[in-house]
Every structure is written in structure tokens, then in C-alpha cells.
Design an enzyme around this catalytic site. Structure first.
Site, PDB file in Angstrom:
ATOM      1  N   SER A 143     -17.038 -28.566  43.956  1.00  0.00           N
ATOM      2  CA  SER A 143     -16.099 -27.572  43.450  1.00  0.00           C
ATOM      3  C   SER A 143     -15.916 -26.451  44.478  1.00  0.00           C
ATOM      4  O   SER A 143     -15.544 -26.720  45.619  1.00  0.00           O
ATOM      5  CB  SER A 143     -16.580 -27.054  42.091  1.00  0.00           C
ATOM      6  OG  SER A 143     -15.533 -26.433  41.382  1.00  0.00           O
ATOM      7  N   ASP A 199     -15.321 -33.407  43.747  1.00  0.00           N
ATOM      8  CA  ASP A 199     -14.440 -33.103  42.618  1.00  0.00           C
ATOM      9  C   ASP A 199     -13.686 -31.787  42.740  1.00  0.00           C
ATOM     10  O   ASP A 199     -13.661 -30.978  41.811  1.00  0.00           O
ATOM     11  CB  ASP A 199     -15.208 -33.150  41.294  1.00  0.00           C
ATOM     12  CG  ASP A 199     -14.267 -33.499  40.129  1.00  0.00           C
ATOM     13  OD1 ASP A 199     -13.512 -34.475  40.268  1.00  0.00           O
ATOM     14  OD2 ASP A 199     -14.272 -32.793  39.106  1.00  0.00           O
ATOM     15  N   HIS A 249     -17.325 -33.110  35.927  1.00  0.00           N
ATOM     16  CA  HIS A 249     -17.093 -32.288  37.113  1.00  0.00           C
ATOM     17  C   HIS A 249     -18.375 -32.007  37.890  1.00  0.00           C
ATOM     18  O   HIS A 249     -18.379 -32.055  39.122  1.00  0.00           O
ATOM     19  CB  HIS A 249     -16.432 -30.975  36.676  1.00  0.00           C
ATOM     20  CG  HIS A 249     -16.109 -30.042  37.795  1.00  0.00           C
ATOM     21  ND1 HIS A 249     -15.325 -30.398  38.875  1.00  0.00           N
ATOM     22  CD2 HIS A 249     -16.472 -28.740  38.009  1.00  0.00           C
ATOM     23  CE1 HIS A 249     -15.206 -29.370  39.695  1.00  0.00           C
ATOM     24  NE2 HIS A 249     -15.895 -28.358  39.198  1.00  0.00           N
TER      25      HIS A 249
END
Length: 308
Positions: A122, A146, A285
Site C-alpha cells: 500500500s 496491492d 489488502h
């Protein structure tokens, strides 16, 4: 460079290692004081010089990688980004990837002896891209987990918005655990207790607060932010593609099938970076927490490609 002596944060590792059938690595907390007086903190696992550096996402900390580290069985460095974990908050609340990357570069200069396989999830993924673009001497390969530039994660799911828009300090950690469970976060209570312990601290007045600055900024940020509003652009959107275009080392995108990166996002990533690898994993995630063995296998294969 100083090494903190508080080992209580590592008390969860033996049970995690036993559950995974993995050995318990040596572990220590690292602290580096920057020229402006702020500190960068990180965790060093295993014996020998680290060849893998892990960068977490927004609102997390270096311990989010613990199970992935156990699965890797390699010397690893996991860094708390500025404003997270035991790294200092920024008084200007500037947490864009390029700003974060400068602190990571300082830590790698101090704590590593060779270019790293940098894995960032992220916000950490785009921080890794900014690092590889600005300091190619520090990065041997980049794995982005992700996230792609242009994805606006600041609004987040409605439940997460409401959770962080609430109180930022609590009487006890149990109170915070109860709140997290009530919102459907954290899974089993023992897992939630671990996550809360590692992501909170006790203030001098005895109250428990989040370690990460984002929780304290969330109420005003979330109230002011409207997804798609040009007045509140994503920092990832404004610089991420430029940084990735300058990355000269191999790049892999890990797309979580139940995460933030859609198939269309992955296709755009591949179009812009035709030499990059794109790998889909059955995970949410936070891939490092929900598919640690699979992610570790990928990281290990990339390390092996360098003959390490």
C-alpha cells in the site's frame, strides 16, 4: 545508531512461529536519529546482514510483517514509516511517498550494507517506488503489494472511516479491542489484542492512544475528503507513476484478489510498465497478514533470482 532494549513487543513471535512450524528468529528494535531530531525506527530479524527490507501501509507498523518474516526465514529489516510505529510523527503531517522515502533511505544507509529487495505494501509500495527512483543504489528489486498510483485509499470502506473518525485515546487497550471487534476488524480476539498492543502506546496520563499519526489526523481528514474531488488529490496519484517510470530495477506488482487493486488497475500497471511482473494472490489488502506464506514464497523466489 541505538538499539532499544524493550523486548516485550516480540513476546508474540514464539506462538506465531509454532503455529507456522517455523523457527523463532533473533529480533531487535533499531533506532536512528535524523539530523532534524526525529527518529526512524525499525525491526531487524535474523542473523547476518539483511537483504530484504519491508515497508508497511498507512495506519500499520513494522510488525504487520511478522508472519511473513517467519515464513521467509531470512535476515530481514522491517521499517516503521514516519508517523507510524516507533518512528517520529512529522509536525507538518507530510506523509507523501517521496517524503517517507527520504527517511527510509537514511535508515538503509545506516542499517544495510548492500542493495535491498524492497517490498512495500500500500503506502509502503509507493514509498518503495519513490526510494528506488531517488536512490537506485539502495534497491536491487521492488515488489509493490496491492497498490497502484491513482487508487484513492484515503476514503476507505465506510466502517473503517467511522472507526478512525471516533476516539483516538482510550482508558484501556481492552476498550479499543472491544471497539475493533464491534466494527468487525481483527478476526479472533487474541489476534486483535496483539494488533492493538503493537499499534498503541500508553501516554504519561495513563490513556492508551494509537501510535500512528494518521488516526489522530483522520477525523479532520475524512470529514474534509470527498473521493474524486480535485481539491483533495491522492499523493500517490500525483507522483507515483513518475517515480515508477524512473525505477530501473525489476518490479513486481502483487494484486490481492480481495484488495484495492482491480483487474483494470493491474492492466494499466502492466501497460505503463511492460517489463513488470503482475501476480494475483488470494488475499485481502493486507497480503502480508492474510497470505504470508504465499507472499514469502514470492519474495524468496525473487531473492533467488539474484543468486541469494
Amino acid at each position: 545508531m541505538d538499539v532499544a532494549i524493550d523486548k516485550s513487543e516480540f513476546s508474540y513471535l514464539p506462538a506465531q512461529a509454532e503455529a507456522m512450524g517455523a523457527p523463532v528468529p533473533s529480533a531487535e528494535r533499531m533506532l536512528l536519529t535524523l539530523p532534524d531530531g526525529r527518529q526512524v525506527s525499525g525491526l531487524r530479524f535474523g542473523d547476518g546482514a539483511p537483504r530484504i527490507t519491508l515497508l508497511h501501509g498507512a495506519g500499520l507498523n513494522a510488525h504487520t510483517w511478522d508472519t511473513t518474516v517467519l515464513a521467509l526465514r531470512q535476515p530481514v529489516l522491517s521499517i516503521d514509516l514516519a508517523g507510524h510505529g516507533d518512528s517520529s510523527w512529522r509536525s507538518d503531517a507530510e506523509y507523501s511517498p517521496r517524503t517517507l522515502a527520504a527517511d527510509v533511505a537514511a535508515a538503509l544507509d545506516a542499517w544495510t550494507t548492500e542493495p535491498q529487495l524492497v517490498v512495500g505494501q500500500s503506502l509502503g509500495g509507493l514509498t518503495g517506488a519513490a526510494l528506488a527512483a531517488a536512490r537506485p543504489d539502495l534497491v536491487a528489486e521492488l515488489v509493490v503489494v496491492d497498490i497502484t498510483p491513482g487508487i484513492d485509499t484515503s476514503a476507505g470502506p465506510a466502517a473503517l472511516r467511522e472507526f478512525y473518525a471516533g476516539p483516538t485515546d482510550f482508558a484501556t487497550r481492552d476498550e479499543l479491542v472491544d471497539r475493533a471487534i464491534a466494527f468487525g476488524f481483527g478476526g479472533a480476539r487474541a489476534d486483535t489484542e496483539r494488533g492493538v498492543f503493537l499499534n498503541t502506546r500508553r501516554r504519561e496520563d495513563g490513556r492508551i492512544e494509537w501510535k500512528h499519526h494518521f488516526a489522530h489526523l483522520a477525523a479532520q481528514t475524512l470529514a474534509a475528503h470527498h473521493p474524486g474531488d480535485d481539491a483533495a488529490p491522492s499523493a500517490l496519484h500525483t507522483t507515483g507513476w513518475d517515480d515508477l517510470a524512473q525505477v530501473a530495477v525489476p518490479v513486481t506488482l502483487v494484486r490481492a484478489t480481495a484488495g484495492f487493486v482491480t483487474a483494470a488497475d493491474a492492466e494499466e500497471f502492466a501497460r505503463r510498465l511492460p517489463e513488470a511482473r503482475v501476480v494475483a494472490m488470494q488475499a485481502t489488502h493486507n497480503v502480508q497478514e492474510t497470505a504470508p506464506a504465499e507472499l514469502a514464497a514470492l519474495i524468496g523466489s525473487r531473492l533467488a533470482s539474484h543468486g541469494l
